[in-house]
Write a protein that holds these residues in place. Structure first.
Motif, PDB file in Angstrom:
ATOM      1  N   PRO A 144      -5.072  21.999 -11.491  1.00 14.68           N
ATOM      2  CA  PRO A 144      -4.305  21.205 -12.453  1.00 14.68           C
ATOM      3  C   PRO A 144      -3.025  20.588 -11.899  1.00 14.68           C
ATOM      4  O   PRO A 144      -2.531  19.605 -12.442  1.00 14.68           O
ATOM      5  CB  PRO A 144      -3.981  22.214 -13.567  1.00 14.68           C
ATOM      6  N   SER A 145      -2.488  21.119 -10.798  1.00 15.86           N
ATOM      7  CA  SER A 145      -1.258  20.552 -10.233  1.00 15.86           C
ATOM      8  C   SER A 145      -1.516  19.333  -9.365  1.00 15.86           C
ATOM      9  O   SER A 145      -0.572  18.665  -8.937  1.00 15.86           O
ATOM     10  CB  SER A 145      -0.528  21.601  -9.395  1.00 15.86           C
ATOM     11  N   TYR A 146      -2.790  19.028  -9.116  1.00 14.94           N
ATOM     12  CA  TYR A 146      -3.158  17.890  -8.266  1.00 14.94           C
ATOM     13  C   TYR A 146      -2.549  17.996  -6.872  1.00 14.94           C
ATOM     14  O   TYR A 146      -2.342  16.993  -6.208  1.00 14.94           O
ATOM     15  CB  TYR A 146      -2.697  16.551  -8.877  1.00 14.94           C
ATOM     16  N   ASN A 147      -2.251  19.188  -6.427  1.00  7.34           N
ATOM     17  CA  ASN A 147      -1.705  19.325  -5.084  1.00  7.34           C
ATOM     18  C   ASN A 147      -2.815  19.468  -4.067  1.00  7.34           C
ATOM     19  O   ASN A 147      -3.537  18.520  -3.795  1.00  7.34           O
ATOM     20  CB  ASN A 147      -0.678  20.452  -5.038  1.00  7.34           C
ATOM     21  N   GLU A 148      -2.986  20.638  -3.526  1.00 10.57           N
ATOM     22  CA  GLU A 148      -3.985  20.815  -2.475  1.00 10.57           C
ATOM     23  C   GLU A 148      -5.370  20.378  -2.934  1.00 10.57           C
ATOM     24  O   GLU A 148      -5.831  20.753  -4.015  1.00 10.57           O
ATOM     25  CB  GLU A 148      -4.029  22.286  -2.071  1.00 10.57           C
ATOM     26  N   SER A 183       0.833  -1.203   0.000  1.00  8.16           N
ATOM     27  CA  SER A 183       0.000   0.000   0.000  1.00  8.16           C
ATOM     28  C   SER A 183       0.868   1.253   0.000  1.00  8.16           C
ATOM     29  O   SER A 183       1.931   1.271   0.593  1.00  8.16           O
ATOM     30  CB  SER A 183      -0.879  -0.035   1.245  1.00  8.16           C
ATOM     31  N   GLN A 184       0.404   2.312  -0.673  1.00  6.08           N
ATOM     32  CA  GLN A 184       1.163   3.550  -0.686  1.00  6.08           C
ATOM     33  C   GLN A 184       0.683   4.507   0.388  1.00  6.08           C
ATOM     34  O   GLN A 184       1.129   5.636   0.449  1.00  6.08           O
ATOM     35  CB  GLN A 184       1.006   4.209  -2.056  1.00  6.08           C
ATOM     36  N   HIS A 205       2.446  10.644  -4.653  1.00  6.71           N
ATOM     37  CA  HIS A 205       3.421   9.965  -5.486  1.00  6.71           C
ATOM     38  C   HIS A 205       3.352  10.568  -6.885  1.00  6.71           C
ATOM     39  O   HIS A 205       2.790  11.644  -7.055  1.00  6.71           O
ATOM     40  CB  HIS A 205       3.149   8.456  -5.443  1.00  6.71           C
ATOM     41  N   ASN A 206       3.879   9.921  -7.878  1.00  7.37           N
ATOM     42  CA  ASN A 206       3.979  10.570  -9.185  1.00  7.37           C
ATOM     43  C   ASN A 206       2.743  10.408 -10.051  1.00  7.37           C
ATOM     44  O   ASN A 206       2.824  10.102 -11.227  1.00  7.37           O
ATOM     45  CB  ASN A 206       5.210  10.048  -9.928  1.00  7.37           C
ATOM     46  N   ASP A 207       1.596  10.596  -9.437  1.00  5.39           N
ATOM     47  CA  ASP A 207       0.348  10.605 -10.186  1.00  5.39           C
ATOM     48  C   ASP A 207      -0.588  11.578  -9.478  1.00  5.39           C
ATOM     49  O   ASP A 207      -0.130  12.446  -8.760  1.00  5.39           O
ATOM     50  CB  ASP A 207      -0.256   9.192 -10.285  1.00  5.39           C
ATOM     51  N   TYR A 208      -1.862  11.426  -9.689  1.00  9.81           N
ATOM     52  CA  TYR A 208      -2.807  12.394  -9.147  1.00  9.81           C
ATOM     53  C   TYR A 208      -3.257  12.060  -7.733  1.00  9.81           C
ATOM     54  O   TYR A 208      -3.925  12.836  -7.083  1.00  9.81           O
ATOM     55  CB  TYR A 208      -4.038  12.465 -10.054  1.00  9.81           C
ATOM     56  N   LYS A 209      -2.890  10.866  -7.256  1.00  4.26           N
ATOM     57  CA  LYS A 209      -3.486  10.405  -6.002  1.00  4.26           C
ATOM     58  C   LYS A 209      -2.767  10.926  -4.768  1.00  4.26           C
ATOM     59  O   LYS A 209      -1.542  11.034  -4.733  1.00  4.26           O
ATOM     60  CB  LYS A 209      -3.426   8.878  -5.941  1.00  4.26           C
ATOM     61  N   ASN A 261       6.431  12.830  -4.524  1.00  6.11           N
ATOM     62  CA  ASN A 261       6.574  14.125  -5.179  1.00  6.11           C
ATOM     63  C   ASN A 261       6.474  15.224  -4.113  1.00  6.11           C
ATOM     64  O   ASN A 261       7.251  16.175  -4.096  1.00  6.11           O
ATOM     65  CB  ASN A 261       5.471  14.253  -6.217  1.00  6.11           C
ATOM     66  N   ASN A 262       5.490  15.077  -3.247  1.00  4.16           N
ATOM     67  CA  ASN A 262       5.357  15.952  -2.082  1.00  4.16           C
ATOM     68  C   ASN A 262       4.570  15.221  -1.008  1.00  4.16           C
ATOM     69  O   ASN A 262       4.066  14.112  -1.238  1.00  4.16           O
ATOM     70  CB  ASN A 262       4.702  17.302  -2.428  1.00  4.16           C
ATOM     71  N   LEU A 263       4.469  15.829   0.165  1.00  2.00           N
ATOM     72  CA  LEU A 263       3.687  15.244   1.249  1.00  2.00           C
ATOM     73  C   LEU A 263       2.848  16.351   1.864  1.00  2.00           C
ATOM     74  O   LEU A 263       3.347  17.461   2.094  1.00  2.00           O
ATOM     75  CB  LEU A 263       4.598  14.602   2.297  1.00  2.00           C
ATOM     76  N   GLN A 264       1.580  16.072   2.088  1.00  5.14           N
ATOM     77  CA  GLN A 264       0.662  17.091   2.588  1.00  5.14           C
ATOM     78  C   GLN A 264       0.084  16.650   3.931  1.00  5.14           C
ATOM     79  O   GLN A 264      -0.036  15.450   4.211  1.00  5.14           O
ATOM     80  CB  GLN A 264      -0.461  17.313   1.575  1.00  5.14           C
ATOM     81  N   TRP A 265      -0.261  17.615   4.742  1.00  2.00           N
ATOM     82  CA  TRP A 265      -0.957  17.365   6.008  1.00  2.00           C
ATOM     83  C   TRP A 265      -2.315  18.057   5.958  1.00  2.00           C
ATOM     84  O   TRP A 265      -2.433  19.197   5.497  1.00  2.00           O
ATOM     85  CB  TRP A 265      -0.135  17.893   7.188  1.00  2.00           C
TER      86      TRP A 265
END
Lengths: 110, 112
Positions: B96-100, A1-2, A93-97, A30-34
């Motif tokens: 579009p950046s799929y970030n926030e 699992s990711q 990760h390197n997609d939209y999820k 790619n990044n990490l969000q909280w």
């Protein structure tokens, strides 16, 4: 699992104290969000840290990222009653999820 | 301020019923998501849409379908509700950046 995995599952602190929670993940990001969630409602984005960053601040929040250990931490300083919530890390990760974990429930006692 | 609204805060349905959950956003975002949230399991992605009429399956699409006929509206459909679909359903949007991601308040669905 990711999925990100938060630790501890629950945390109880006195108002004014600091709260620290950790997040681990398994594959490169790619990044990490909280995010924060109050009382079973929708999530609110708190902070994003990119894979090439080591530390980031936003008000009373401090986030660190160690890509070699695949881990991140969120520190809330000088906690308030309004900080009572569940906190989720979401590695991207390197997609939209975003891969949300099960969260850390923080209770701030008056 | 981004606004993501969901059609109901609480919903109670019977097994076998067809259930529609609707999500509307006012941010002109291309990307919209449906998640379900269960205790101890975190948020799990059901479906994702990156444009009108475009969709991709998430991690747990079985038993669900979606519809995106207009950019601002993304519907989740339970064709024949079952008790194991009792859960909190969260809609989210992103640019579009799929970030926030911006979340709606959630719909707590109970299937009896």
């Amino acid at each position: 699992s990711q999925q990100g995995e938060e630790d501890p599952q629950a945390l109880s602190i006195q108002e004014g104290e600091n709260a620290t929670m950790n997040c681990s993940y398994k594959t490169s990001i790619n990044n990490l969000q909280w995010y924060r969630q109050n009382s079973g409602r929708g999530l609110v984005h708190l902070i994003l840290i990119r894979s090439n960053e080591r530390e980031k601040h936003s008000g009373r929040l401090r986030v660190t990222l160690d890509t070699s250990k695949k881990s991140s931490s969120l520190l809330i300083t000088a906690s308030r009653a309004a900080d009572t919530a569940s906190y989720f890390c979401a590695p991207k990760h390197n997609d939209y999820k975003l891969s949300f974990g099960a969260g850390t429930t923080v209770t701030v006692r008056a | 301020d981004v606004k993501v609204t969901q059609s109901s805060r609480y919903l109670v349905k019977r097994t076998g019923e067809k259930v529609f959950l609707e999500c509307v956003q006012d941010m002109d975002h291309e990307n919209m998501f449906w998640y379900r949230q269960d205790p101890g399991l975190g948020l799990r992605l059901i479906y994702f849409s990156y444009d009108v009429k475009m969709k991709e399956k998430g991690d747990i699409p079985e038993g669900y379908s979606v519809s995106r006929e207009k950019k601002e509206r993304f519907s989740l459909i339970l064709e024949s509700a079952s008790t194991n679909q009792t859960s909190m359903y969260l809609c989210a949007t992103s640019g579009p950046s799929y970030n926030e991601q911006f979340f709606g308040p959630g719909t707590r669905l109970t299937v009896l």
